[in-house]
Design an enzyme around this catalytic site. Structure first.
Site, PDB file in Angstrom:
ATOM      1  N   GLU A  34     184.593  56.926  31.369  1.00  0.00           N
ATOM      2  CA  GLU A  34     185.699  57.127  32.302  1.00  0.00           C
ATOM      3  C   GLU A  34     185.553  58.510  32.939  1.00  0.00           C
ATOM      4  OE1 GLU A  34     188.608  57.587  34.689  1.00  0.00           O
ATOM      5  OE2 GLU A  34     188.297  55.607  33.782  1.00  0.00           O
ATOM      6  N   CYS A  44     201.703  50.860  37.701  1.00  0.00           N
ATOM      7  CA  CYS A  44     202.910  50.360  38.367  1.00  0.00           C
ATOM      8  C   CYS A  44     204.167  51.085  37.912  1.00  0.00           C
ATOM      9  CB  CYS A  44     203.058  48.858  38.127  1.00  0.00           C
ATOM     10  SG  CYS A  44     201.760  47.873  38.907  1.00  0.00           S
TER      11      CYS A  44
END
Length: 472
Positions: A34, A44
């Protein structure tokens, strides 16, 4: 010893795949690279963090690095994969002060998507933001606070403290511009109004939330105006003007002075990593995959916001960058790589959004032009019915727009808008699409009834009844 299963990207699809792989194949090795600090977070939820309904950024983490390690995942944050060699089955990684080659037995590309800011000029200025990632959310929340007020906990390991402190030192905005009337624009409008700000939403097209259909768009627009949000529809923004800091939005009808601008005009898949490989992209620009998430190259998979999936209604590839799609596909690929093939599943474009007190949902083919392009003869009916028994407290008007193919009667799409549990009702329509139900079959569903929850005829059933009459 065989080479590990390598995952590029440590968010929804990537860590879902790695977690499932380690559960199914405990003796297998999986390495997740990552490039950032944050992993496995609820993107969200960021508008609700900015609003203040979520207290800490870490509340949005689904899986911490420590929990990933406990699952046997070799997670390497701040390690960027900069190249893929599918012939040699290696990836080139930069991180930890070194550059190295990592062989793989299977590779999952789960690089996600990035926020689009072009063709708007001036995005480099202070107080110009997107809402894509937790660092963006932290910066915006810091910018809304009075100087010296501790709005963001910079002691959290993953927080970009320099970025937060930069914006925390600035005077907070009084008037903000949101460029884009999609999910981000609507949700951030609510967040900014919660801080007492003067909010202006600019939308290039004539409708907000255009994928939801005209009925939802009109209800949402009216409700936003009631909440004090000023809408500039059919108005294209060209520039975020100012010196070091944004001072105005320049649009086709003039100029509006603002103290902060948030751009939410869409996202694009992160596929640059595969540019020099034989991995094929689809028409959307995202990675083309089969029903198991396999790309055009053996042992290379793709999932999440960088990959396409098959659409439930059309059967054709579609790019639908949403959270469940990513998590579900990643989990399936982890199981497949572990040796027990699992389809990633189809997508129907099911989506919901909250606009202050109003809820909206959509699924399938709502736009008639899209439906005709897919070979259907669409017919739509709009109905408004109560959300509960009329005599029970809390009953609210709920508008359902239901679309079917006139020739076959097959349900192909729909939308719902209202204030009382309207959004969750879209799941009934999503199930109907997944099951290829016709309108009359939908009408005959035995949905639950009790006065606190629904009238005898649920609004979805009313819509099916009316649409069936139109088709018959």
């Amino acid at each position: 010893m065989s080479d590990p299963f390598v995952v590029v990207g440590g968010d929804a699809a990537g860590l879902s795949a790695a977690s499932k792989y380690t559960r199914e194949h405990p003796d297998g090795d999986v390495v997740v690279f990552e490039k950032g600090r944050w992993v496995s977070y609820a993107h969200c939820g960021t508008p609700y963090y900015v609003k203040g309904e979520v207290d800490r950024l870490t509340d949005l983490l689904s899986l911490s690095p420590e929990e990933a390690a406990d699952r046997g995942i070799d997670l390497r944050r701040e390690h960027e994969v900069v190249a893929v060699d599918t012939d040699a089955a290696t990836v080139t990684v930069e991180g930890g002060g070194e550059r190295f080659e990592q062989p793989y037995s299977d590779l999952l590309v789960a690089t996600g998507a990035h926020a689009v800011t072009d063709p708007i000029d001036g995005f480099h200025r202070d107080m110009a933001f997107t809402m894509h990632g937790l660092d963006s959310a932290a910066a915006v929340r810091a910018a809304l606070a009075e100087p010296g007020e501790s709005a963001v906990d910079t002691s959290i390991e993953y927080v970009d403290a320099d970025l937060v402190e930069h914006y925390a030192a600035m005077d907070p905005p009084e008037r903000v511009a949101i460029v884009g009337g999609g999910y981000v624009g609507i949700e951030m409008g609510e967040a900014f109004r919660a801080h007492g700000l003067d909010v202006h939403v600019f939308q290039r097209g004539d409708h907000l939330l255009s994928p939801f259909g005209d009925s939802v768009c009109e209800h949402v627009a009216d409700h936003l105006r009631e909440q004090g949000v000023e809408l500039h529809l059919g108005c294209r923004v060209a520039e975020l003007a100012g010196d070091d800091r944004v001072a105005a939005v320049v649009h086709e009808n003039g100029r509006l002075d603002v103290d902060l601008a948030l751009v939410g005009i869409g996202v694009a898949p992160n596929t640059d990593l595969l540019a020099d490989t034989p991995v094929e992209l689809g028409e959307s620009g995202a990675v083309a995959v089969d029903e198991y998430g396999r790309t055009s190259v053996d042992h290379v998979y793709a999932a999440g916001d960088c990959a396409e999936d098959d659409h439930t209604v059309t059967g054709e590839p579609a790019w639908v960058p949403l959270g469940l799609t990513a998590n579900r596909a990643g989990r399936a690929i982890g199981q497949t790589v572990a040796g027990d093939p699992e389809p990633v599943g189809e997508v129907a474009g099911t989506a919901v959004v909250k606009a202050f007190d109003l809820e909206a949902g959509r699924v399938g083919l709502v736009d008639h032009d899209d439906a005709r392009a897919a070979g259907f003869d669409p017919v739509t009916k709009h109905i408004t019915a109560g959300s509960r028994s009329g005599y029970y407290p809390g009953n609210e008007p709920t508008t359902v727009s239901l679309t079917a193919d006139r020739e076959t009667g097959r349900v192909i799409g729909g939308s719902i808008v209202g204030k009382d549990r309207a959004a969750i009702r879209i799941d009934t329509l999503a199930t109907a699409l997944e099951s290829d139900l016709t309108v009359d079959e939908l009408e005959r569903l035995d949905l639950a009834y009790a006065p606190p929850f629904s009238p005898v005829w649920d609004p979805v059933l009313v819509a099916a009844k009316v649409l069936r009459g139109e088709i018959d």
